[in-house]
Design a protein around this motif. Structure first.
Motif, PDB file in Angstrom:
ATOM      1  N   LEU A 178      63.583  35.607  40.932  1.00 30.06           N
ATOM      2  CA  LEU A 178      63.442  35.249  39.526  1.00 30.06           C
ATOM      3  C   LEU A 178      61.973  34.906  39.302  1.00 30.06           C
ATOM      4  N   VAL A 179      61.439  35.267  38.138  1.00 29.64           N
ATOM      5  CA  VAL A 179      59.997  35.160  37.934  1.00 29.64           C
ATOM      6  C   VAL A 179      59.677  34.301  36.713  1.00 29.64           C
ATOM      7  N   VAL A 180      58.739  33.375  36.878  1.00 28.00           N
ATOM      8  CA  VAL A 180      58.177  32.597  35.779  1.00 28.00           C
ATOM      9  C   VAL A 180      56.762  33.116  35.547  1.00 28.00           C
ATOM     10  N   CYS A 181      56.482  33.619  34.362  1.00 27.75           N
ATOM     11  CA  CYS A 181      55.166  34.216  34.119  1.00 27.75           C
ATOM     12  C   CYS A 181      54.847  34.217  32.627  1.00 27.75           C
ATOM     13  N   VAL A 182      53.708  34.814  32.275  1.00 25.79           N
ATOM     14  CA  VAL A 182      53.239  34.914  30.882  1.00 25.79           C
ATOM     15  C   VAL A 182      53.258  33.538  30.215  1.00 25.79           C
ATOM     16  N   GLY A 183      52.938  32.494  30.978  1.00 21.49           N
ATOM     17  CA  GLY A 183      52.869  31.161  30.398  1.00 21.49           C
ATOM     18  C   GLY A 183      51.809  31.086  29.318  1.00 21.49           C
ATOM     19  N   GLY A 184      52.203  30.560  28.162  1.00 22.44           N
ATOM     20  CA  GLY A 184      51.257  30.469  27.051  1.00 22.44           C
ATOM     21  C   GLY A 184      50.756  31.813  26.579  1.00 22.44           C
ATOM     22  N   GLY A 185      51.536  32.874  26.821  1.00 27.37           N
ATOM     23  CA  GLY A 185      51.117  34.228  26.445  1.00 27.37           C
ATOM     24  C   GLY A 185      50.237  34.896  27.478  1.00 27.37           C
ATOM     25  N   GLY A 186      50.003  34.210  28.608  1.00 28.65           N
ATOM     26  CA  GLY A 186      49.085  34.746  29.617  1.00 28.65           C
ATOM     27  C   GLY A 186      47.645  34.407  29.256  1.00 28.65           C
ATOM     28  N   VAL A 187      46.794  34.316  30.265  1.00 29.78           N
ATOM     29  CA  VAL A 187      45.375  34.046  30.012  1.00 29.78           C
ATOM     30  C   VAL A 187      44.762  35.285  29.349  1.00 29.78           C
ATOM     31  N   PRO A 188      44.202  35.167  28.137  1.00 24.81           N
ATOM     32  CA  PRO A 188      43.646  36.346  27.470  1.00 24.81           C
ATOM     33  C   PRO A 188      42.345  36.794  28.138  1.00 24.81           C
ATOM     34  N   VAL A 189      42.267  38.094  28.429  1.00 24.06           N
ATOM     35  CA  VAL A 189      41.061  38.664  29.030  1.00 24.06           C
ATOM     36  C   VAL A 189      40.723  39.967  28.315  1.00 24.06           C
ATOM     37  N   ARG A 190      39.450  40.330  28.370  1.00 23.23           N
ATOM     38  CA  ARG A 190      39.023  41.657  27.934  1.00 23.23           C
ATOM     39  C   ARG A 190      38.517  42.405  29.157  1.00 23.23           C
ATOM     40  N   ILE A 191      38.495  43.711  29.069  1.00 22.94           N
ATOM     41  CA  ILE A 191      37.972  44.531  30.152  1.00 22.94           C
ATOM     42  C   ILE A 191      36.589  45.021  29.748  1.00 22.94           C
ATOM     43  N   ASP A 192      35.562  44.668  30.530  1.00 19.81           N
ATOM     44  CA  ASP A 192      34.197  45.017  30.141  1.00 19.81           C
ATOM     45  C   ASP A 192      33.864  46.458  30.534  1.00 19.81           C
ATOM     46  N   SER A 193      32.616  46.874  30.277  1.00 16.83           N
ATOM     47  CA  SER A 193      32.220  48.270  30.483  1.00 16.83           C
ATOM     48  C   SER A 193      32.272  48.691  31.946  1.00 16.83           C
ATOM     49  N   ARG A 194      32.292  47.712  32.856  1.00 12.95           N
ATOM     50  CA  ARG A 194      32.387  48.025  34.283  1.00 12.95           C
ATOM     51  C   ARG A 194      33.802  47.860  34.827  1.00 12.95           C
ATOM     52  N   GLY A 195      34.764  47.657  33.898  1.00 11.71           N
ATOM     53  CA  GLY A 195      36.155  47.538  34.318  1.00 11.71           C
ATOM     54  C   GLY A 195      36.538  46.177  34.845  1.00 11.71           C
ATOM     55  N   ARG A 196      35.699  45.161  34.630  1.00 16.32           N
ATOM     56  CA  ARG A 196      35.983  43.824  35.120  1.00 16.32           C
ATOM     57  C   ARG A 196      36.694  43.001  34.051  1.00 16.32           C
ATOM     58  N   GLN A 197      37.528  42.066  34.497  1.00 13.97           N
ATOM     59  CA  GLN A 197      38.190  41.150  33.576  1.00 13.97           C
ATOM     60  C   GLN A 197      37.251  40.012  33.204  1.00 13.97           C
ATOM     61  N   VAL A 198      37.237  39.681  31.913  1.00 10.90           N
ATOM     62  CA  VAL A 198      36.417  38.575  31.406  1.00 10.90           C
ATOM     63  C   VAL A 198      37.302  37.707  30.517  1.00 10.90           C
ATOM     64  N   GLY A 199      37.313  36.398  30.772  1.00 17.93           N
ATOM     65  CA  GLY A 199      38.135  35.490  29.980  1.00 17.93           C
ATOM     66  C   GLY A 199      37.718  35.457  28.521  1.00 17.93           C
ATOM     67  N   VAL A 200      38.693  35.242  27.644  1.00 19.17           N
ATOM     68  CA  VAL A 200      38.479  35.238  26.192  1.00 19.17           C
ATOM     69  C   VAL A 200      38.955  33.900  25.637  1.00 19.17           C
ATOM     70  N   GLN A 201      38.223  33.373  24.660  1.00 22.60           N
ATOM     71  CA  GLN A 201      38.550  32.073  24.084  1.00 22.60           C
ATOM     72  C   GLN A 201      39.596  32.220  22.978  1.00 22.60           C
ATOM     73  N   ALA A 202      40.853  32.162  23.386  1.00 19.07           N
ATOM     74  CA  ALA A 202      41.961  32.353  22.466  1.00 19.07           C
ATOM     75  C   ALA A 202      43.235  31.917  23.170  1.00 19.07           C
ATOM     76  N   VAL A 203      44.339  31.914  22.436  1.00 17.97           N
ATOM     77  CA  VAL A 203      45.668  31.685  23.011  1.00 17.97           C
ATOM     78  C   VAL A 203      46.591  32.758  22.455  1.00 17.97           C
ATOM     79  N   VAL A 204      47.096  33.621  23.324  1.00 14.23           N
ATOM     80  CA  VAL A 204      47.996  34.694  22.907  1.00 14.23           C
ATOM     81  C   VAL A 204      49.372  34.108  22.602  1.00 14.23           C
ATOM     82  N   ASP A 205      50.009  34.562  21.549  1.00 14.35           N
ATOM     83  CA  ASP A 205      51.355  34.096  21.229  1.00 14.35           C
ATOM     84  C   ASP A 205      52.309  34.483  22.349  1.00 14.35           C
ATOM     85  N   LYS A 206      53.071  33.511  22.848  1.00 17.19           N
ATOM     86  CA  LYS A 206      53.921  33.781  24.010  1.00 17.19           C
ATOM     87  C   LYS A 206      55.075  34.725  23.682  1.00 17.19           C
ATOM     88  N   ASP A 207      55.558  34.738  22.430  1.00 16.41           N
ATOM     89  CA  ASP A 207      56.629  35.668  22.073  1.00 16.41           C
ATOM     90  C   ASP A 207      56.111  37.106  22.040  1.00 16.41           C
TER      91      ASP A 207
END
Length: 309
Positions: A178-207
């Protein structure tokens, strides 16, 4: 059956309660006890909100001024660990240790051009009086919005593009966990021009993030547990009508409050248009919700579009 269960804020912190660890654990324990029967017979993913908790952590950060406050993406990850740990432990206890429960720190890809960044709507943190809200807005440069009879901080809430850990969640479910995940909608990230994840200042709706995950892992059902008995058309007016069942096309023509039921309805529409079904109803009557004697169901094949209670 593969199910995603999205826990609303009342499953973690009830209005008027202090946001202590003791209340968090007590609320999660009762929630997991209610979910235990369904969890024992299903491939289940549990997702959860974090609005009050991430806002509280932000306030606690501001109290220590010798270092810069941590950004929202790191605070979001912190709430996933904090709440995920308690859900993982209490669900395992409720099941008598018969099922493995795994909590996964989840990241959610968002589009940095999303218009949500120009229009903050996601309520986080505690409630304030009008005077305290004005003081906080001036001191911290926050955007403040009305929440019922009180006020709360609002932050951007961009749409989820993809859940990066969805393949891992799928493998864990197939292995019997059983899995607990996507807490708070998951940590929002963008993918930069080199394919790396970068954190974003926001809160994704969990629904919304739960619906995205449900589609990516091929879930049969998304259950959004809240403190309301039904989705209600024209809520708070003399013409209010509770909705028992609706098609995604029919309910998409109705308007709902952006800060409350709208995200749940939009998530349900996303799942139903992908061929699944979504249930929205009260946590304390889960059996009745599954038996379809309470709550709202949104699915593709509804004759007439909407069936009212």
């Amino acid at each position: 059956m593969r199910i995603v269960v999205a826990l609303g804020g009342n499953a973690l912190a009830r209005r008027g309660e202090p946001m202590t660890a003791e209340f968090l654990r007590a609320n999660v324990r009762s929630t997991c006890e209610a979910l235990a029967k369904l969890a024992s017979d299903s491939e289940m993913v549990i997702t959860h909100g974090n609005g009050p908790q991430v806002g509280l952590l932000a306030l606690q950060n501001l109290a220590y001024q010798d270092v810069a406050a941590y950004p929202l993406d790191i605070l979001g990850a912190e709430t996933q660990g904090m709440i995920g740990y308690v859900v993982q432990q209490e669900l395992s206890n409720a099941l008598g240790g018969d099922r493995e429960v795994v909590a996964v720190i989840t990241t959610t890809v968002v589009d940095e051009a999303d218009p949500a960044f120009d229009r903050p709507t996601k309520l986080i943190g505690p409630q304030y009086s009008a005077d305290d809200a004005a003081e906080a807005a001036a001191a911290y440069r926050w955007t403040i919005a009305k929440d019922g009879d009180a006020f709360r901080r609002v932050v951007p809430s961009p749409e989820p593009v993809a859940i990066l850990q969805a393949p891992l969640v799928d493998r864990l479910l197939e292995s019997g966990s059983l899995v607990v995940c996507v807490g708070g909608g998951g940590v929002p990230v963008r993918i930069d021009s080199r394919g790396r994840q970068v954190g974003v200042q926001a809160v994704v709706d969990k629904d919304a993030a739960s619906a995205a995950l449900a589609a990516e892992i091929g879930a049969d059902t998304l259950i959004m547990l809240t403190d309301g008995d039904y989705v209600t058309e024209n809520w708070g007016t003399p013409g209010a009508r509770d909705i028992l069942t609706a098609s995604p096309d029919a309910i998409s023509k109705l308007a709902f409050a952006e800060g409350s039921m709208a995200p749940k309805v939009e998530a349900a529409i996303r799942v139903a248009r992908a061929g699944g079904r979504a249930l929205i109803g009260p946590l304390d009557r889960l059996d009745d919700l599954l038996a379809r004697t309470i709550g709202t169901e949104i699915r593709p094949d509804v004759d007439g579009g909407i069936v009212y209670v």
